[in-house]
Design an enzyme around this catalytic site. Structure first.
Site, mmCIF file in Angstrom:
data_model
loop_
_atom_site.group_PDB
_atom_site.id
_atom_site.type_symbol
_atom_site.label_atom_id
_atom_site.label_comp_id
_atom_site.label_asym_id
_atom_site.label_seq_id
_atom_site.Cartn_x
_atom_site.Cartn_y
_atom_site.Cartn_z
ATOM 1 N N CYS A 97 0.999 -0.980 0.251
ATOM 2 C CA CYS A 97 -0.045 0.124 -0.025
ATOM 3 C C CYS A 97 0.869 1.271 0.164
ATOM 4 O O CYS A 97 2.150 0.950 0.483
ATOM 5 C CB CYS A 97 -1.018 -0.109 1.235
ATOM 6 S SG CYS A 97 -1.647 1.155 1.424
ATOM 7 N N CYS B 59 -4.550 0.058 0.625
ATOM 8 C CA CYS B 59 -5.215 -0.865 0.891
ATOM 9 C C CYS B 59 -6.736 -0.569 1.248
ATOM 10 O O CYS B 59 -7.319 0.931 1.121
ATOM 11 C CB CYS B 59 -4.800 -1.298 2.091
ATOM 12 S SG CYS B 59 -4.158 -0.151 3.405
ATOM 13 N N CYS C 49 -30.379 27.845 0.491
ATOM 14 C CA CYS C 49 -31.211 28.410 0.598
ATOM 15 C C CYS C 49 -29.962 28.786 2.643
ATOM 16 O O CYS C 49 -29.157 27.916 3.019
ATOM 17 C CB CYS C 49 -32.367 28.176 1.482
ATOM 18 S SG CYS C 49 -32.808 28.460 2.869
ATOM 19 N N CYS D 122 -53.413 35.667 10.551
ATOM 20 C CA CYS D 122 -52.561 35.663 9.485
ATOM 21 C C CYS D 122 -51.464 36.009 8.852
ATOM 22 O O CYS D 122 -51.182 36.468 9.418
ATOM 23 C CB CYS D 122 -53.924 36.219 8.490
ATOM 24 S SG CYS D 122 -53.857 38.297 9.548
#
Length: 506
Positions: A273, A295, A368, A473
Site C-alpha cells: 500500500c 489497501c 438556502c 393571518c
C-alpha cells in the site's frame, strides 16, 4: 409402433430416474430455477455434489424429452455432463436455462463414440487454432479480468485458481453494502440468459463496454434467432450484456443487478500500500498511469479525511464530485462514485449532500441560508423568463424562506446592510487537539438561541426590523415608529390582493 415403444420406454425410464432422485438423501439442498425453451420455469432441489448429467435426468421427464437432447446453459456457458454443480458458482435461487439440442449438420459427421467432453475439447482446439486465441474456460468463474498475459505466465496455476472470479460490487438492495460479486451475461438484444459467449472476456473493457463480445442466443423470441431450429443465417448479430450480481443474498431474479467496483482487485502481485506499506490480499488501484495501489483501510481513511475537510474535487470533464490519486497523479479521478460506499452510511450521505451542493453552485445556483435547510436553488435564467437583476429568492420545495440574493438575509427593500461573516474555513489545531470549524460554530452558548430567532422571525422588507409571528393571518404590519409597512409573511413583499386571496390564513 417403434415410435410409440420408444416414447413409452423413455417416459418409464424418466419416471424411474425421478423416483430414484427423489429418494436420495440431499445433505445440503440447493434451490434453483430451470427456465426451459418453452417459457416454463421449473423449481428444482439439488445436491451441490451432483453433476450436470444428474440435473438433466431430473429435468428431462418434466420437459418431455430425453436427457441427451438437453443443453444446460448458465452464465454464458454450456455446462458439460461431468461438471459438478458446486463448481458452477451457483447460489440459492439461481436460474439455469434448459434448451433442446438443435439438429446440426456437424452432429451427423461425428462418431457415436465421441463423448460430449471430447467434442467440446475438439471445438475449443479448433477455435484456438483457427483464431489464434486461447481455449475458452468452462465457466465464467474460471477467469479473472485482472490477470494479463505476463501474470498468467508467472503466477502458478494454484494461485490463479484461488483468486479466480474475485469481483467486488455495491449491492443497493437488500444488502446496501460492498460485497463479493458474480459475473453474469445475457443477450443485449432480447435480455435472455440462454446465451453462450463466442469468446471469454479478457479485461474490464470487455465487460463494461457494449458490443465487445458476440453471443449465440438460444431464445426463440430473440429477433436475431426467431427459431432455435432455424439453419438460416442472419446479418444481425447478438452481443453480450455482462452484469454483476451480489453473492451475499439469494438471487432475486435475472434483473437483480449490482454495481461493479472495478478498481478493487485481488493483490496477486503482492504490491504494498502506498500509505501504510502493508501487503494486503485486496487493494484498490487508482486509474492513474502509474496504477498506485492502496489497501481498503487506507482508502477509507483517505476518503474520510478529504470528506471531513471538504476537499473532494469536481471532475469538470465528467461532472463527478470525486477524488484523484493521493500521490498527485494527473488524470486519476475515480469515475465510478459507488467506490465511495466504503465510507459509512452517514458519511456517504454527507458526500451526496456536498456533491449536490457543488453541482448547484457550479450551475449558477445558491443554497438556502436558513438554518437546518440548505436547499439548493437555481433561479430561472433570462432565457426562461427570469430577471438577472432580481434579488428576491424563495426557497421553493424547502422551507419557503424568502431572502435577498446578495446578502442572503431576509428579503428587503433598498440597499443591503453590511454583514460580518462569522464562519471560517481554518482548522484550529494544536499538537494533540484539532477543532472542526463547522462543529465549532454549532458549539457556541448563544448559537441555539440565535438559530431559534432566525427561524421564528423575519425582517420587515422595508426597514429590516425583526418581526415574530405567533399566529393569526399572514398580513403583517411593521410596528417600528415611522415605518408601518404592510407586508406578507410568506412572500416577504408588500401586502397585495393576491396575498389576501391565495394565502391570507396560510
Amino acid at each position: 409402433m417403434s415410435f410409440w415403444f420408444n416414447f413409452v420406454k423413455n417416459a418409464f425410464l424418466g419416471m424411474l430416474r425421478l423416483f430414484w432422485f427423489s429418494k436420495r438423501k440431499i445433505s445440503n439442498s440447493l434451490s434453483i430455477y430451470i427456465k426451459t425453451s418453452t417459457g416454463n420455469t421449473l423449481a428444482v432441489e439439488l445436491d451441490p455434489k451432483w453433476d450436470i448429467k444428474n440435473l438433466k435426468e431430473i429435468v428431462a421427464p418434466r420437459m418431455g424429452i430425453a436427457p441427451e437432447d438437453i443443453k444446460i446453459i448458465f452464465a454464458g456457458k454450456e455446462l458439460h455432463n461431468s461438471t459438478i454443480i458446486e463448481e458452477c458458482d451457483l447460489g440459492q435461487q439461481s436460474t439455469l436455462h434448459a434448451v433442446r439440442t438443435p439438429p446440426h449438420k456437424m452432429l451427423n459427421k461425428r462418431k457415436d463414440t465421441t463423448s460430449p467432453i471430447e467434442e467440446s475439447m475438439s471445438e475449443s482446439m479448433s477455435i484456438s487454432n483457427d483464431s489464434g486465441s486461447k481455449p475458452m474456460n468452462e465457466t465464467l468463474m474460471d477467469l479473472s479480468l485482472d490477470l494479463d498475459e505476463s501474470d498468467r505466465q508467472t503466477l502458478s496455476l494454484e494461485v490463479q485458481q484461488e483468486n479466480r472470479a474475485h469481483f467486488y460490487v455495491y449491492c443497493s438492495a437488500p444488502c446496501k453494502d460492498v460485497t463479493a460479486g458474480k459475473l453474469r451475461v445475457k443477450c443485449a438484444r432480447c435480455g435472455s440468459g440462454a446465451v453462450t459467449v463466442d469468446r471469454d472476456p479478457q479485461c474490464w473493457p470487455d465487460v463494461l463496454e457494449p458490443r465487445r463480445i458476440t453471443v449465440h442466443c438460444e431464445s426463440a423470441y430473440c429477433p436475431v434467432t426467431s427459431s432455435v431450429f432455424s439453419d438460416e443465417t442472419d446479418n444481425q448479430v447478438s452481443y453480450a450484456h455482462f452484469y454483476f450480481k451480489c453473492a451475499k443474498h439469494p438471487s432475486l431474479g435475472e434483473n437483480d443487478e449490482a454495481v461493479p467496483l472495478y478498481l478493487v482487485k485481488p493483490n496477486l502481485r503482492n504490491i504494498p500500500c502506498l500509505a501504510c506499506t502493508d501487503v494486503r490480499e485486496t487493494v484498490l488501484v487508482f486509474p492513474c498511469e502509474a496504477g498506485h495501489v492502496t489497501c481498503l483501510d487506507c482508502f477509507r481513511e483517505y476518503c474520510t479525511v478529504r470528506l471531513h475537510e471538504r476537499q473532494f474535487e469536481f471532475d469538470t470533464a465528467e461532472g463527478y464530485y470525486t477524488l484523484p490519486c493521493p500521490a498527485g497523479c494527473s488524470n486519476s479521478f475515480i469515475r465510478e462514485v459507488h467506490h465511495f460506499h466504503f465510507l459509512s452510511a452517514e458519511q456517504y450521505e454527507r458526500y451526496q449532500r456536498f456533491s449536490t451542493e457543488e453541482h448547484v453552485l457550479r450551475a449558477g445556483g445558491l443554497l438556502c441560508p436558513r438554518p437546518n435547510c440548505g436547499m439548493g436553488i437555481i433561479p430561472p435564467s433570462v432565457e426562461d423568463g427570469g430577471d438577472a437583476e432580481c434579488r428576491k429568492i424563495q426557497c421553493i420545495g424547502g422551507c419557503g424562506y424568502v431572502f435577498c440574493r446578495i446578502c442572503l438575509q431576509g428579503y428587503h427593500v433598498g440597499e443591503c446592510e453590511s454583514q460580518t461573516l462569522e464562519t471560517s474555513t481554518n482548522v484550529f489545531s494544536s499538537r494533540n487537539y484539532s477543532v472542526d470549524p463547522v462543529k465549532a460554530n454549532e458549539a457556541k452558548w448563544e448559537e441555539a438561541s440565535r438559530k431559534t430567532i432566525q427561524i421564528s422571525t423575519k425582517p420587515c422588507p422595508k426597514c429590516r426590523t425583526p418581526t415574530e409571528r405567533d399566529g393569526g393571518c399572514m398580513h403583517m404590519v411593521c410596528v417600528r415608529a415611522g415605518c408601518g409597512y404592510h407586508w406578507c409573511w410568506l412572500c416577504q413583499t408588500e401586502w397585495a390582493r393576491e396575498c389576501m386571496g391565495n394565502h391570507w390564513f396560510g
